[in-house]
Design a protein around this motif. Structure first.
Motif, PDB file in Angstrom:
ATOM      1  N   VAL A  97     -23.314  34.463 -16.992  1.00  0.00           N
ATOM      2  CA  VAL A  97     -24.026  33.195 -16.878  1.00  0.00           C
ATOM      3  C   VAL A  97     -25.457  33.458 -16.450  1.00  0.00           C
ATOM      4  N   GLU A  98     -26.290  32.525 -16.830  1.00  0.00           N
ATOM      5  CA  GLU A  98     -27.684  32.535 -16.442  1.00  0.00           C
ATOM      6  C   GLU A  98     -27.854  31.382 -15.456  1.00  0.00           C
ATOM      7  N   VAL A  99     -28.288  31.703 -14.256  1.00  0.00           N
ATOM      8  CA  VAL A  99     -28.548  30.674 -13.256  1.00  0.00           C
ATOM      9  C   VAL A  99     -30.057  30.529 -13.141  1.00  0.00           C
ATOM     10  N   LYS A 100     -30.529  29.291 -13.308  1.00  0.00           N
ATOM     11  CA  LYS A 100     -31.966  29.022 -13.210  1.00  0.00           C
ATOM     12  C   LYS A 100     -32.193  28.100 -12.018  1.00  0.00           C
ATOM     13  N   MET A 101     -32.970  28.622 -11.066  1.00  0.00           N
ATOM     14  CA  MET A 101     -33.304  27.864  -9.877  1.00  0.00           C
ATOM     15  C   MET A 101     -34.797  28.045  -9.639  1.00  0.00           C
ATOM     16  N   MET A 102     -35.521  26.951  -9.532  1.00  0.00           N
ATOM     17  CA  MET A 102     -36.965  26.990  -9.299  1.00  0.00           C
ATOM     18  C   MET A 102     -37.701  27.873 -10.315  1.00  0.00           C
ATOM     19  N   ASN A 103     -37.355  27.738 -11.581  1.00  0.00           N
ATOM     20  CA  ASN A 103     -37.997  28.466 -12.683  1.00  0.00           C
ATOM     21  C   ASN A 103     -37.763  29.969 -12.655  1.00  0.00           C
ATOM     22  N   VAL A 104     -36.846  30.442 -11.824  1.00  0.00           N
ATOM     23  CA  VAL A 104     -36.459  31.853 -11.834  1.00  0.00           C
ATOM     24  C   VAL A 104     -35.062  31.919 -12.440  1.00  0.00           C
ATOM     25  N   VAL A 105     -34.882  32.836 -13.393  1.00  0.00           N
ATOM     26  CA  VAL A 105     -33.605  32.965 -14.094  1.00  0.00           C
ATOM     27  C   VAL A 105     -32.983  34.312 -13.739  1.00  0.00           C
ATOM     28  N   LYS A 106     -31.716  34.269 -13.335  1.00  0.00           N
ATOM     29  CA  LYS A 106     -30.971  35.494 -13.033  1.00  0.00           C
ATOM     30  C   LYS A 106     -29.644  35.459 -13.774  1.00  0.00           C
ATOM     31  N   LYS A 107     -29.204  36.632 -14.242  1.00  0.00           N
ATOM     32  CA  LYS A 107     -27.911  36.734 -14.925  1.00  0.00           C
ATOM     33  C   LYS A 107     -26.880  37.311 -13.964  1.00  0.00           C
ATOM     34  N   TYR A 108     -25.669  36.758 -14.045  1.00  0.00           N
ATOM     35  CA  TYR A 108     -24.564  37.221 -13.210  1.00  0.00           C
ATOM     36  C   TYR A 108     -23.299  37.277 -14.050  1.00  0.00           C
ATOM     37  N   THR A 109     -22.408  38.195 -13.712  1.00  0.00           N
ATOM     38  CA  THR A 109     -21.070  38.206 -14.274  1.00  0.00           C
ATOM     39  C   THR A 109     -20.161  37.531 -13.259  1.00  0.00           C
ATOM     40  N   ILE A 110     -19.393  36.555 -13.716  1.00  0.00           N
ATOM     41  CA  ILE A 110     -18.537  35.782 -12.824  1.00  0.00           C
ATOM     42  C   ILE A 110     -17.117  35.800 -13.362  1.00  0.00           C
ATOM     43  N   GLU A 111     -16.159  35.999 -12.464  1.00  0.00           N
ATOM     44  CA  GLU A 111     -14.746  35.917 -12.822  1.00  0.00           C
ATOM     45  C   GLU A 111     -14.270  34.484 -12.628  1.00  0.00           C
ATOM     46  N   PHE A 112     -13.471  34.026 -13.581  1.00  0.00           N
ATOM     47  CA  PHE A 112     -12.909  32.675 -13.533  1.00  0.00           C
ATOM     48  C   PHE A 112     -11.399  32.749 -13.622  1.00  0.00           C
ATOM     49  N   SER A 113     -10.757  31.730 -13.089  1.00  0.00           N
ATOM     50  CA  SER A 113      -9.305  31.573 -13.242  1.00  0.00           C
ATOM     51  C   SER A 113      -9.038  30.184 -13.792  1.00  0.00           C
ATOM     52  N   ASP A 114      -7.974  30.070 -14.558  1.00  0.00           N
ATOM     53  CA  ASP A 114      -7.527  28.775 -15.055  1.00  0.00           C
ATOM     54  C   ASP A 114      -6.627  28.176 -13.983  1.00  0.00           C
ATOM     55  N   TYR A 115      -7.011  27.024 -13.466  1.00  0.00           N
ATOM     56  CA  TYR A 115      -6.222  26.380 -12.426  1.00  0.00           C
ATOM     57  C   TYR A 115      -6.088  24.899 -12.738  1.00  0.00           C
ATOM     58  N   LYS A 116      -4.892  24.477 -13.124  1.00  0.00           N
ATOM     59  CA  LYS A 116      -4.585  23.069 -13.395  1.00  0.00           C
ATOM     60  C   LYS A 116      -5.597  22.414 -14.338  1.00  0.00           C
ATOM     61  N   GLY A 117      -5.898  23.059 -15.433  1.00  0.00           N
ATOM     62  CA  GLY A 117      -6.778  22.465 -16.434  1.00  0.00           C
ATOM     63  C   GLY A 117      -8.254  22.594 -16.142  1.00  0.00           C
ATOM     64  N   SER A 118      -8.605  23.396 -15.140  1.00  0.00           N
ATOM     65  CA  SER A 118     -10.010  23.657 -14.837  1.00  0.00           C
ATOM     66  C   SER A 118     -10.223  25.161 -14.753  1.00  0.00           C
ATOM     67  N   LEU A 119     -11.443  25.567 -15.067  1.00  0.00           N
ATOM     68  CA  LEU A 119     -11.832  26.950 -14.833  1.00  0.00           C
ATOM     69  C   LEU A 119     -12.555  26.977 -13.502  1.00  0.00           C
ATOM     70  N   VAL A 120     -12.100  27.803 -12.584  1.00  0.00           N
ATOM     71  CA  VAL A 120     -12.744  27.886 -11.276  1.00  0.00           C
ATOM     72  C   VAL A 120     -13.298  29.292 -11.083  1.00  0.00           C
ATOM     73  N   GLY A 121     -14.481  29.355 -10.523  1.00  0.00           N
ATOM     74  CA  GLY A 121     -15.122  30.639 -10.279  1.00  0.00           C
ATOM     75  C   GLY A 121     -16.101  30.532  -9.134  1.00  0.00           C
ATOM     76  N   ASN A 122     -16.486  31.681  -8.614  1.00  0.00           N
ATOM     77  CA  ASN A 122     -17.509  31.682  -7.580  1.00  0.00           C
ATOM     78  C   ASN A 122     -18.307  32.968  -7.649  1.00  0.00           C
ATOM     79  N   LYS A 123     -19.511  32.903  -7.116  1.00  0.00           N
ATOM     80  CA  LYS A 123     -20.387  34.071  -7.102  1.00  0.00           C
ATOM     81  C   LYS A 123     -21.275  33.997  -5.870  1.00  0.00           C
TER      82      LYS A 123
END
Length: 159
Positions: A97-123
């Protein structure tokens, strides 16, 4: 994944952080209440655009400081754009994913899990990743630590 952040078929974005004396949690209420359902099949991956002023830290001063730190007047949006997405196991996924905050863009790899019809992840991110100086109060006696956790849940289309 043991984040303690589980939702059932709903959207949510939460930013958790720490000061030297306590923790804070800022939730984007508009996104949490949105009926959007995201698809991860096909060519169009999600692009999640969040209004910084829709984050609520459950404390008026903390909310104001959070919005000021992210310079919401000049940079009103925080964006999470999925660049790729692939299945690791039947319940685990990886995304770039590309996270853009205050015109700065950073790429991160994030792990997700399928939980009750939603994808949940954190970084875990850092304010300094985005050239943001964490705020200090009371002459530096109270300060926000550089690290923050970005948690999110996306309601997904199971088709």
């Amino acid at each position: 994944m043991s984040t303690g952040f589980y939702f059932s078929q709903q959207n949510a974005v939460e930013i958790n952080g720490w000061t030297n004396i306590n923790t804070f949690k800022c939730i984007n209420n508009s996104f949490s209440n949105s009926p959007n359902v995201y698809s991860f099949t096909g060519n169009e991956l999600p692009n999640v655009v969040l209004k910084v002023n829709d984050f609520d830290c459950r404390n008026r001063i903390m909310t104001s400081d959070f919005r000021k730190t992210l310079n919401s007047e000049k940079f009103p949006f925080l964006t999470i754009r999925f660049l790729n997405f692939y299945r690791q196991t039947s319940n685990a996924f990886n995304a770039t994913v590309e996270v853009k905050m205050m015109n700065v863009v950073k790429k991160y790899t994030i792990e997700f899990s399928d939980y009750k019809g939603s994808l949940v992840g954190n970084k875990r991110l850092k304010f300094s990743d985005f050239n943001i100086v964490p705020p200090k109060k009371m002459g530096g006696m109270v300060y926000v630590k550089d690290e923050l956790d970005l948690f999110f849940s996306l309601a997904i289309d199971k088709n």
